[in-house]
Design a protein around this motif. Structure first.
Motif, PDB file in Angstrom:
ATOM      1  N   ASN A 109       0.813  -1.219   0.000  1.00 48.75           N
ATOM      2  CA  ASN A 109       0.000   0.000   0.000  1.00 48.75           C
ATOM      3  C   ASN A 109       0.849   1.272   0.000  1.00 48.75           C
ATOM      4  N   ALA A 110       2.068   1.165   0.506  1.00 44.03           N
ATOM      5  CA  ALA A 110       2.961   2.329   0.577  1.00 44.03           C
ATOM      6  C   ALA A 110       4.372   1.891   0.168  1.00 44.03           C
ATOM      7  N   PRO A 111       4.615   1.711  -1.135  1.00 44.80           N
ATOM      8  CA  PRO A 111       5.897   1.158  -1.595  1.00 44.80           C
ATOM      9  C   PRO A 111       7.111   1.981  -1.187  1.00 44.80           C
ATOM     10  N   LYS A 112       6.911   3.266  -0.902  1.00 41.93           N
ATOM     11  CA  LYS A 112       8.047   4.125  -0.556  1.00 41.93           C
ATOM     12  C   LYS A 112       8.216   4.321   0.944  1.00 41.93           C
ATOM     13  N   ASN A 113       7.537   3.509   1.722  1.00 45.51           N
ATOM     14  CA  ASN A 113       7.619   3.646   3.181  1.00 45.51           C
ATOM     15  C   ASN A 113       9.017   3.247   3.658  1.00 45.51           C
ATOM     16  N   ILE A 114       9.795   4.252   4.060  1.00 49.55           N
ATOM     17  CA  ILE A 114      11.180   4.019   4.457  1.00 49.55           C
ATOM     18  C   ILE A 114      11.262   3.146   5.707  1.00 49.55           C
ATOM     19  N   ALA A 115      10.360   3.406   6.669  1.00 46.96           N
ATOM     20  CA  ALA A 115      10.392   2.644   7.922  1.00 46.96           C
ATOM     21  C   ALA A 115      10.163   1.154   7.671  1.00 46.96           C
ATOM     22  N   ALA A 116       9.253   0.837   6.748  1.00 44.83           N
ATOM     23  CA  ALA A 116       8.980  -0.572   6.444  1.00 44.83           C
ATOM     24  C   ALA A 116      10.191  -1.223   5.775  1.00 44.83           C
ATOM     25  N   ARG A 117      10.843  -0.471   4.877  1.00 41.72           N
ATOM     26  CA  ARG A 117      12.044  -1.017   4.233  1.00 41.72           C
ATOM     27  C   ARG A 117      13.119  -1.321   5.273  1.00 41.72           C
ATOM     28  N   GLU A 118      13.343  -0.348   6.167  1.00 37.82           N
ATOM     29  CA  GLU A 118      14.357  -0.544   7.195  1.00 37.82           C
ATOM     30  C   GLU A 118      13.995  -1.717   8.094  1.00 37.82           C
ATOM     31  N   ALA A 119      12.689  -1.869   8.366  1.00 36.54           N
ATOM     32  CA  ALA A 119      12.249  -2.985   9.214  1.00 36.54           C
ATOM     33  C   ALA A 119      12.519  -4.328   8.536  1.00 36.54           C
ATOM     34  N   ILE A 120      12.347  -4.382   7.229  1.00 37.59           N
ATOM     35  CA  ILE A 120      12.625  -5.625   6.496  1.00 37.59           C
ATOM     36  C   ILE A 120      14.080  -6.028   6.702  1.00 37.59           C
ATOM     37  N   PHE A 121      14.992  -5.058   6.578  1.00 36.81           N
ATOM     38  CA  PHE A 121      16.413  -5.360   6.778  1.00 36.81           C
ATOM     39  C   PHE A 121      16.705  -5.692   8.252  1.00 36.81           C
ATOM     40  N   THR A 122      15.958  -5.047   9.173  1.00 38.35           N
ATOM     41  CA  THR A 122      16.126  -5.367  10.588  1.00 38.35           C
ATOM     42  C   THR A 122      15.716  -6.807  10.874  1.00 38.35           C
ATOM     43  N   ILE A 123      14.643  -7.264  10.234  1.00 35.26           N
ATOM     44  CA  ILE A 123      14.207  -8.659  10.386  1.00 35.26           C
ATOM     45  C   ILE A 123      15.289  -9.601   9.878  1.00 35.26           C
ATOM     46  N   ALA A 124      15.884  -9.239   8.742  1.00 31.97           N
ATOM     47  CA  ALA A 124      16.979 -10.062   8.213  1.00 31.97           C
ATOM     48  C   ALA A 124      18.113 -10.141   9.222  1.00 31.97           C
ATOM     49  N   ARG A 125      18.399  -9.006   9.889  1.00 35.13           N
ATOM     50  CA  ARG A 125      19.480  -8.995  10.883  1.00 35.13           C
ATOM     51  C   ARG A 125      19.132  -9.908  12.075  1.00 35.13           C
ATOM     52  N   HIS A 126      17.852  -9.910  12.465  1.00 39.98           N
ATOM     53  CA  HIS A 126      17.449 -10.799  13.566  1.00 39.98           C
ATOM     54  C   HIS A 126      17.678 -12.263  13.183  1.00 39.98           C
ATOM     55  N   HIS A 127      17.299 -12.626  11.963  1.00 38.75           N
ATOM     56  CA  HIS A 127      17.537 -14.002  11.509  1.00 38.75           C
ATOM     57  C   HIS A 127      19.038 -14.298  11.485  1.00 38.75           C
ATOM     58  N   TYR A 128      19.809 -13.305  11.087  1.00 41.37           N
ATOM     59  CA  TYR A 128      21.274 -13.464  11.058  1.00 41.37           C
ATOM     60  C   TYR A 128      21.803 -13.714  12.473  1.00 41.37           C
TER      61      TYR A 128
END
Length: 842
Positions: free
Chosen positions: A347-366
């Protein structure tokens, strides 16, 4: 007197509330300026923060050096629901806290230092507030002051009326009027409006509203609750109940340990009383928020998802999606959080916070060690938002480490070089260089590894990463001492003097990590030189660091590897006791059981060699469990057959041997199976079958046939085929490799048995030669006394009295011989002496 109608606007969590008609309020709500986005911007030396506005806003700035904060207030604006509080890893900016207060949202910047230089301005074209933060002493701070937003373009004034025309006009009444209404009608309308306001408690409502707008939440609650008791039927009642709930929420939120019970009850009460109010959606959203904050995750998730499912057009849905995703992530439900943030981005492809959260989730898995999942998210994010990697270059580091752990070394180097090039001052960049060097080292590209480690060592020699690079250069020197190193390109000192480098680096630091790395390298060097015991001693030094140390598991694996090599070495040398000593030493370290199948098998064979058959069988069972493909099954069957043979359980030996030959007819161990089968026949007195079996082995052209010849000789001897037996004994002796240090028992027996066979067949001269050679070669043999007797007897049979007498005297004078043999020799000498005397007398 003309009166003007007016509306009072109240900004409440992104909604404009008005005591007037719903349509008018909705129009004014849409018209309110919005704080749309807050992000970091480019600047060569400062930390630049950009605040995007949808229109002109008069914002105010308040600095608080004591608490290291700067607060920006935006009166009359609405804060976008996607903007969240967050922390920063920045030299100037520590945190960003947002407060979506009604009517005047606030943004508070947490600074790293009290005297951080702060300046700001507004771009009149884009309505963007630009904030620059610099370290103390960089330049004078711009005095914070309210900055007026650009004013709208002035409206053109009406054209002047010509003087002549004006002169001809009659004076007009300047009193304001509403077209179509008389003053009496207008007065009636105004009176009706006053009555309406009195009936609905308009004045009381405004007083309560002012308290709320002034953030006096206790005062607002008091006045709003009094209003509800006095005017429960007022048209302002829905707004009042929601304002009570919001005031209780804000009051609780300001407490050190918030308790939201009363706020939650107030929102629920407002929903029950006015479920159709335009504030109902906001109340539903806040109830879910409270559930989330007090830890009622299931209830919050259910409420978020219910509204998202039933009302796709709800204006709070984007905020709900973000809150739902954030809640799932805070609870460690990263897979569900990832899906929730993906819904936000749809719904909001340019949402910066959501993008950063995606990478944060990747870091948690890491961090959890779930590298496949982390890498999948990192790769997808890098493909969709490549520019995000420029703002977060550390992502390259995590991707590189995952590629390295997956042994995908080319991709690991590509990602890590991106970090080194994009952010050379990042603390991870130096570590990235060393990982690149390690990747070349693993691929045995030692020259490239040496170059990379040289670059790493030059950066900060006295840092832990610099010392690590020196240690690795020394390791390369141990492994590949003859590389074509060019001194003008590489400082090869560490490479050419590895053990000296280890010693020097150890003397320059007290850092346990570096010292542990040196110890590992020393151990690896000894391992490279096949000095396994020395390697073990080095690796054992790291065990006191404990399981929490990163070097402990590496030392544990090195010890396991060294044990495997050491056991294999001793096993190939036939050293059963050294194998068992090494195993016992390993078990004393409490590092768990041995896992390698071959090592377990060799330990079992060592137990078997010293006659501890139950222990041996236990190890063979463990090998079977770890060997589903049966790689060692043939070897274990042979060992089982030999154990049964030692126990003289010849039927079992025969069964095992036949099973082996049926299952593995083409196995290189088939001659061993035939050998124990022949021995089983021998034990059962089936000598003809034993002879046939041993002869079938010789037809296979085995590598060392000497033992088979001995066994065949023994069978022929038992059958009374003495000539064939003597021939096979001679072949056994002739086929044996004389360079073998340890001479097996069957070869020693062959020498004695050959002489004995000659004696039995009446070949006394050959018997004397064979037996004399046997006792010279193996004087400690148990058959030596019997050989002495047979030699004496052979002399007697040949009537060689002189040799017989000499042999009997030697037997009688020997202190090592058997007492019975010595006594027999003495008696025989007496008989010979008596016979000699008789002949002399006659």
């Amino acid at each position: 007197m003309a009166r003007f109608y007016f509306y009072i606007f109240l900004i409440l969590a992104g909604l404009a509330m008005s005591p007037g008609a719903g349509d008018a309020a909705s129009e004014n709500e849409d018209a309110a300026p919005r704080v749309e986005r807050i992000r970091l911007g480019p600047h060569p030396s400062a930390t630049r923060l950009l605040i995007d506005l949808s229109g002109p806003v008069d914002y105010q700035v308040k600095t608080d050096p004591a608490n290291k904060t700067v607060t920006l207030t935006f009166p009359g604006a609405v804060l976008d629901a996607s903007i969240r509080s967050r922390s920063y890893q920045d030299k100037n900016l520590a945190s960003l806290r947002v407060e979506p207060s009604s009517g005047a949202p606030r943004v508070t910047l947490g600074l790293q230092a009290q005297d951080t230089v702060f300046s700001h301005f507004i771009d009149g074209k884009t309505f963007q507030v630009v904030i620059d933060l610099k370290p103390p002493g960089a330049e004078p701070a711009v005095k914070p002051a309210p900055v007026a937003a650009p004013k709208p373009a002035p409206v053109a004034a009406p054209k002047p009326v010509p003087a002549k025309a004006a002169d001809k006009r009659e004076p007009r009444n300047r009193k304001a009027r509403i077209a179509g209404l008389s003053e009496e009608q207008l007065s009636g309308i105004n009176k009706k409006d006053d009555d309406e306001k009195t009936r609905h408690g308009h004045t009381d409502y405004l007083k309560a509203l002012k308290k709320y707008q002034a953030h006096d939440y206790p005062g607002a609650i008091e006045r709003l609750e009094a209003f509800w008791e006095k005017h429960p039927k007022s048209k302002y009642a829905p707004e009042v109940l929601y304002l009570i709930a919001e005031s209780r929420y804000q009051a609780a939120h300001l407490e050190a340990n918030p308790v939201y019970d009363r706020a939650l009850d107030a929102y629920k009460f407002a929903l029950r009383q006015f479920p159709g109010s335009r504030f109902a959606r906001h109340a539903q959203y806040k109830i879910a928020q409270i559930y989330n904050e007090i830890g009622y995750t299931i209830e919050a998730k259910a409420l978020y998802e219910e509204v998202l499912r039933k009302n796709a057009a709800d204006p709070y849905n984007q905020a709900r999606q973000i809150d739902l995703a954030s809640m799932l992530m805070s609870k460690g439900k990263y897979v569900e959080a990832y899906d929730a943030y993906q819904d936000v981005l749809k719904n909001a492809p340019k949402n910066i916070a959501a993008r950063e959260a995606i990478f944060t989730i990747a870091r948690h898995h890491y961090d959890e060690g779930n590298f496949p999942r982390a890498l999948k998210i990192y790769e997808e994010g890098a493909r969709r938002w490549p520019s995000q990697l420029n703002e977060q270059p550390e992502i390259h580091f995590y991707m590189g480490e995952i590629y390295f752990s997956n042994a995908n070394y080319p991709k690991a180097r590509s990602a890590l070089y991106q970090l080194v090039n994009l952010a050379p001052e990042d603390p991870r960049a130096h570590r990235a260089l060393n990982i690149i060097g390690d990747s070349y080292l693993i691929e045995k590209q030692d020259m490239k590894a040496l170059s990379v480690f040289d670059e790493s060592a030059r950066r900060k020699t006295q840092s832990s990463e610099g010392r690590y690079a020196l240690i690795r250069m020394a390791d390369i020197g141990v492994r590949s001492p003859n590389l074509p190193v060019k001194d003008h390109l590489v400082d090869a000192t560490a490479y050419r003097n590895p053990f000296k480098t280890y010693q020097q680096v150890a003397g320059q630091t007290e850092d346990l990590g570096t010292l542990a790395e040196i110890t590992l390298s020393r151990g690896n060097s000894f391992l490279e030189q096949q000095s396994y015991l020395k390697a073990l001693e080095e690796f054992k030094k790291l065990l006191p660091l404990g399981p929490d140390s990163e070097h402990y598991p590496r030392a544990r694996e090195r010890i396991r590897e060294t044990l495997k090599l050491l056991v294999d070495k001793y096993s190939n040398q036939g050293g059963a006791l050294p194998v068992l000593y090494s195993y016992s030493d390993f078990m004393g370290l409490s590092l768990g059981e041995v896992k390698d199948r071959k090592t377990l098998l060799q330990i079992g064979e060592a137990y078997q060699a010293i006659g501890l058959y139950p222990e041996a069988l236990n190890f063979y069972e463990r090998v079977k469990l770890k060997d589903p493909k049966g790689v060692f099954s043939d070897r274990i069957l042979i060992n089982l057959g030999e154990i049964h043979l030692e126990r003289k359980d010849y039927k079992e030996v025969e069964a095992v041997a036949r099973a082996f030959l049926k299952q593995y007819p083409a196995s290189p161990r088939a001659p061993e199976a035939l050998k124990i089968l022949g021995k089983a026949y021998w034990g059962q007195k089936r000598l003809r079958e034993a002879v046939d079996t041993f002869e079938s082995i010789l037809k296979r052209r085995v590598k060392d046939p000497s033992e088979v010849h001995f066994l065949l000789a023994e069978a022929h001897s038992a059958l009374g085929q003495l000539d064939k037996a003597a021939l096979q004994y001679k072949k056994a002796i002739g086929a044996f490799d004389p360079d073998v240090r340890t001479i097996p028992a069957y070869i020693r027996d062959s020498y004695y048995q050959l002489g004995s066979t000659y004696h039995r067949s009446g070949q006394y001269s050959e018997a004397v030669k064979a037996l004399d050679q046997a006792r010279k070669l193996f004087p400690e043999h148990s058959q030596k006394p019997w050989a002495d007797y047979l030699i004496a007897d052979s002399h007697e049979k040949q009537k060689n009295t002189r040799s017989l007498t000499r042999e009997l005297k030697r037997m009688a004078d020997s202190e090592e011989g058997d007492d019975l043999m010595r006594q027999a020799a003495e008696n025989k000498l007496k008989v010979l002496d008596w016979e000699k005397n008789i002949k002399t007398r006659l």
